[in-house]
Every structure is written in C-alpha cells, then in structure tokens.
Write a protein that holds these residues in place. Structure first.
Motif, PDB file in Angstrom:
ATOM      1  N   UNK A 110       0.826  -1.205   0.000  1.00  0.00           N
ATOM      2  CA  UNK A 110       0.000   0.000   0.000  1.00  0.00           C
ATOM      3  C   UNK A 110       0.867   1.265   0.000  1.00  0.00           C
ATOM      4  N   UNK A 111       2.048   1.175   0.589  1.00  0.00           N
ATOM      5  CA  UNK A 111       2.941   2.332   0.678  1.00  0.00           C
ATOM      6  C   UNK A 111       4.017   2.336  -0.408  1.00  0.00           C
ATOM      7  N   UNK A 112       3.903   1.431  -1.373  1.00  0.00           N
ATOM      8  CA  UNK A 112       4.883   1.385  -2.465  1.00  0.00           C
ATOM      9  C   UNK A 112       4.696   2.595  -3.377  1.00  0.00           C
ATOM     10  N   UNK A 113       5.792   3.028  -3.970  1.00  0.00           N
ATOM     11  CA  UNK A 113       5.776   4.154  -4.892  1.00  0.00           C
ATOM     12  C   UNK A 113       4.985   3.775  -6.150  1.00  0.00           C
ATOM     13  N   UNK A 114       4.056   4.627  -6.535  1.00  0.00           N
ATOM     14  CA  UNK A 114       3.219   4.376  -7.709  1.00  0.00           C
ATOM     15  C   UNK A 114       4.083   4.205  -8.960  1.00  0.00           C
ATOM     16  N   UNK A 115       5.142   5.000  -9.068  1.00  0.00           N
ATOM     17  CA  UNK A 115       6.036   4.895 -10.218  1.00  0.00           C
ATOM     18  C   UNK A 115       6.715   3.541 -10.295  1.00  0.00           C
ATOM     19  N   UNK A 116       7.084   2.976  -9.154  1.00  0.00           N
ATOM     20  CA  UNK A 116       7.718   1.644  -9.144  1.00  0.00           C
ATOM     21  C   UNK A 116       6.752   0.590  -9.658  1.00  0.00           C
ATOM     22  N   UNK A 117       5.498   0.682  -9.225  1.00  0.00           N
ATOM     23  CA  UNK A 117       4.495  -0.280  -9.667  1.00  0.00           C
ATOM     24  C   UNK A 117       4.281  -0.151 -11.171  1.00  0.00           C
ATOM     25  N   UNK A 118       4.202   1.070 -11.675  1.00  0.00           N
ATOM     26  CA  UNK A 118       3.975   1.275 -13.107  1.00  0.00           C
ATOM     27  C   UNK A 118       5.179   0.841 -13.944  1.00  0.00           C
ATOM     28  N   UNK A 119       6.395   1.027 -13.432  1.00  0.00           N
ATOM     29  CA  UNK A 119       7.583   0.563 -14.170  1.00  0.00           C
ATOM     30  C   UNK A 119       7.570  -0.960 -14.299  1.00  0.00           C
ATOM     31  N   UNK A 120       7.215  -1.636 -13.219  1.00  0.00           N
ATOM     32  CA  UNK A 120       7.153  -3.100 -13.256  1.00  0.00           C
ATOM     33  C   UNK A 120       6.069  -3.552 -14.232  1.00  0.00           C
ATOM     34  N   UNK A 121       4.886  -2.949 -14.138  1.00  0.00           N
ATOM     35  CA  UNK A 121       3.800  -3.327 -15.044  1.00  0.00           C
ATOM     36  C   UNK A 121       4.169  -3.023 -16.498  1.00  0.00           C
ATOM     37  N   UNK A 122       4.833  -1.910 -16.738  1.00  0.00           N
ATOM     38  CA  UNK A 122       5.251  -1.562 -18.096  1.00  0.00           C
ATOM     39  C   UNK A 122       6.225  -2.557 -18.674  1.00  0.00           C
ATOM     40  N   UNK A 123       7.198  -2.987 -17.868  1.00  0.00           N
ATOM     41  CA  UNK A 123       8.179  -3.971 -18.352  1.00  0.00           C
ATOM     42  C   UNK A 123       7.503  -5.294 -18.688  1.00  0.00           C
ATOM     43  N   UNK A 124       6.605  -5.719 -17.818  1.00  0.00           N
ATOM     44  CA  UNK A 124       5.936  -7.002 -18.043  1.00  0.00           C
ATOM     45  C   UNK A 124       5.036  -6.924 -19.266  1.00  0.00           C
ATOM     46  N   UNK A 125       4.305  -5.838 -19.389  1.00  0.00           N
ATOM     47  CA  UNK A 125       3.419  -5.656 -20.538  1.00  0.00           C
ATOM     48  C   UNK A 125       4.205  -5.557 -21.838  1.00  0.00           C
ATOM     49  N   UNK A 126       5.314  -4.833 -21.825  1.00  0.00           N
ATOM     50  CA  UNK A 126       6.149  -4.690 -23.024  1.00  0.00           C
ATOM     51  C   UNK A 126       6.769  -6.022 -23.439  1.00  0.00           C
ATOM     52  N   UNK A 127       6.954  -6.934 -22.485  1.00  0.00           N
ATOM     53  CA  UNK A 127       7.527  -8.248 -22.796  1.00  0.00           C
ATOM     54  C   UNK A 127       6.504  -9.169 -23.440  1.00  0.00           C
ATOM     55  N   UNK A 128       5.220  -8.755 -23.479  1.00  0.00           N
ATOM     56  CA  UNK A 128       4.210  -9.558 -24.154  1.00  0.00           C
ATOM     57  C   UNK A 128       3.210 -10.223 -23.228  1.00  0.00           C
ATOM     58  N   UNK A 129       3.354 -10.041 -21.954  1.00  0.00           N
ATOM     59  CA  UNK A 129       2.403 -10.627 -21.001  1.00  0.00           C
ATOM     60  C   UNK A 129       1.224  -9.675 -20.862  1.00  0.00           C
ATOM     61  N   UNK A 130       0.050 -10.108 -21.329  1.00  0.00           N
ATOM     62  CA  UNK A 130      -1.115  -9.246 -21.298  1.00  0.00           C
ATOM     63  C   UNK A 130      -2.122  -9.601 -20.224  1.00  0.00           C
ATOM     64  N   UNK A 131      -1.948 -10.739 -19.590  1.00  0.00           N
ATOM     65  CA  UNK A 131      -2.899 -11.203 -18.580  1.00  0.00           C
ATOM     66  C   UNK A 131      -2.370 -10.832 -17.193  1.00  0.00           C
ATOM     67  N   UNK A 132      -2.454  -9.549 -16.856  1.00  0.00           N
ATOM     68  CA  UNK A 132      -1.952  -9.042 -15.577  1.00  0.00           C
ATOM     69  C   UNK A 132      -3.114  -8.839 -14.618  1.00  0.00           C
ATOM     70  N   UNK A 133      -2.875  -9.077 -13.359  1.00  0.00           N
ATOM     71  CA  UNK A 133      -3.878  -8.848 -12.329  1.00  0.00           C
ATOM     72  C   UNK A 133      -3.248  -8.183 -11.132  1.00  0.00           C
ATOM     73  N   UNK A 134      -3.937  -7.197 -10.569  1.00  0.00           N
ATOM     74  CA  UNK A 134      -3.469  -6.526  -9.359  1.00  0.00           C
ATOM     75  C   UNK A 134      -4.163  -7.138  -8.153  1.00  0.00           C
ATOM     76  N   UNK A 135      -3.412  -7.511  -7.162  1.00  0.00           N
ATOM     77  CA  UNK A 135      -3.951  -8.169  -5.986  1.00  0.00           C
ATOM     78  C   UNK A 135      -4.191  -7.140  -4.886  1.00  0.00           C
ATOM     79  N   UNK A 136      -5.383  -7.193  -4.289  1.00  0.00           N
ATOM     80  CA  UNK A 136      -5.738  -6.318  -3.174  1.00  0.00           C
ATOM     81  C   UNK A 136      -6.419  -7.136  -2.094  1.00  0.00           C
ATOM     82  N   UNK A 137      -6.631  -6.527  -0.944  1.00  0.00           N
ATOM     83  CA  UNK A 137      -7.411  -7.137   0.128  1.00  0.00           C
ATOM     84  C   UNK A 137      -8.836  -6.598   0.061  1.00  0.00           C
ATOM     85  N   UNK A 138      -9.821  -7.391   0.447  1.00  0.00           N
ATOM     86  CA  UNK A 138     -11.195  -6.877   0.489  1.00  0.00           C
ATOM     87  C   UNK A 138     -11.345  -5.870   1.626  1.00  0.00           C
ATOM     88  N   UNK A 139     -12.270  -4.931   1.456  1.00  0.00           N
ATOM     89  CA  UNK A 139     -12.511  -3.932   2.482  1.00  0.00           C
ATOM     90  C   UNK A 139     -13.128  -4.616   3.694  1.00  0.00           C
TER      91      UNK A 139
END
Length: 143
Positions: A110-139
């Motif tokens: 929850x306290x991770x830098x938004x830019x770090x998360x987007x860089x990771x997602x960008x690298x994975x997406x650019x590599x061809x992996x399109x089935x990405x899911x973000x994991x959260x906890x229920x409220x």
C-alpha cells in the motif's frame, strides 16, 4: 500337535483373531491431520506486504499464477526471490517459458511508490504478457 495350546489339562486350538486393530491407523491419521493443518497456511504465505483494500471480487484461479511483489521499500520479488527490474523479464520468461498467456499477479504494498508499480507493469506488458492482475485485500466490514 503343532498349533495347539494346552493349558490345565484340556486341549484348545489356537484361533486367529478376527478383529482389526485401528488404533495405530487412527494415531497416524491424527498426526498427519495436525501436520497438514499447521503447514497448509504456511504454504500460501509469500512476501509480507500491506495490500490496499478495495471492493473488487476475487478472481477465480485455475492454476498457480506467477506472482510479482513490490515491497514498500521498492524491492521487487518474483515469487519469493528478490530480483532487479532489469532482470525481471528474463527471469519471468525463464519461469513461464513461451507462455505469454500465463496469468501474472502483481502484489504491491500500500505504501509502495506508484512509479515503481507502473515501471514493473510496463516492463511485463512490453515483454508480451497481457494477462496481468493486481492483488488487493477486500474492504473490512467493520470500517
């Protein structure tokens, strides 16, 4: 006479006991039950992060997904192994092979830098992996 037992003065034939002793079986099963009850929760625990809470429903999982975790300090984990951002995609490809349809879950603190998360997602997406899911906890209902 072989197989006979003589006591007192009478001859009695030895008869095999027809009962099954289930006590050792029950003991073993109880020990296994306790062992599995203790180890099962430990198998699902990965890297400890504080996931954000959302109202999203849980996604059905048919197979073990690849999990990438981003800690609050920006450290990136592939499954439970620390990796650098530059080596993330080659290691992901080594695990998944040519399975670009493999589901990749991203768990970010929850306290991770938004830019770090987007860089990771960008690298994975650019590599061809399109089935990405973000994991959260229920409220929580108590809030």
């Amino acid at each position: 006479m072989a197989g006979s037992i003589s006591k007192g003065g009478g001859n009695r034939r030895w008869k095999p006991q027809a009962e099954i002793n289930v006590t050792p079986f029950v003991d073993v099963m109880l020990v296994l039950l306790i062992v599995f009850m203790i180890t099962a929760p430990l198998l699902t625990v990965g890297v400890a992060v504080d996931l954000p809470e959302t109202e999203a429903r849980a996604m059905p999982a048919n197979e073990e997904p690849l999990t990438i975790t981003i800690g609050a300090d920006g450290v990136i984990y592939l499954q439970e192994t620390v990796v650098e951002l530059d080596t993330l995609v080659p290691r992901l490809q080594a695990i998944a092979g040519a399975g670009y349809e493999s589901r990749v879950f991203i768990r970010a603190d929850e306290n991770a830098d938004y830019g770090s998360v987007m860089r990771v997602m960008g690298r994975i997406s650019a590599a061809g992996y399109g089935n990405l899911g973000l994991i959260t906890d229920p409220i929580s209902q108590g809030e």
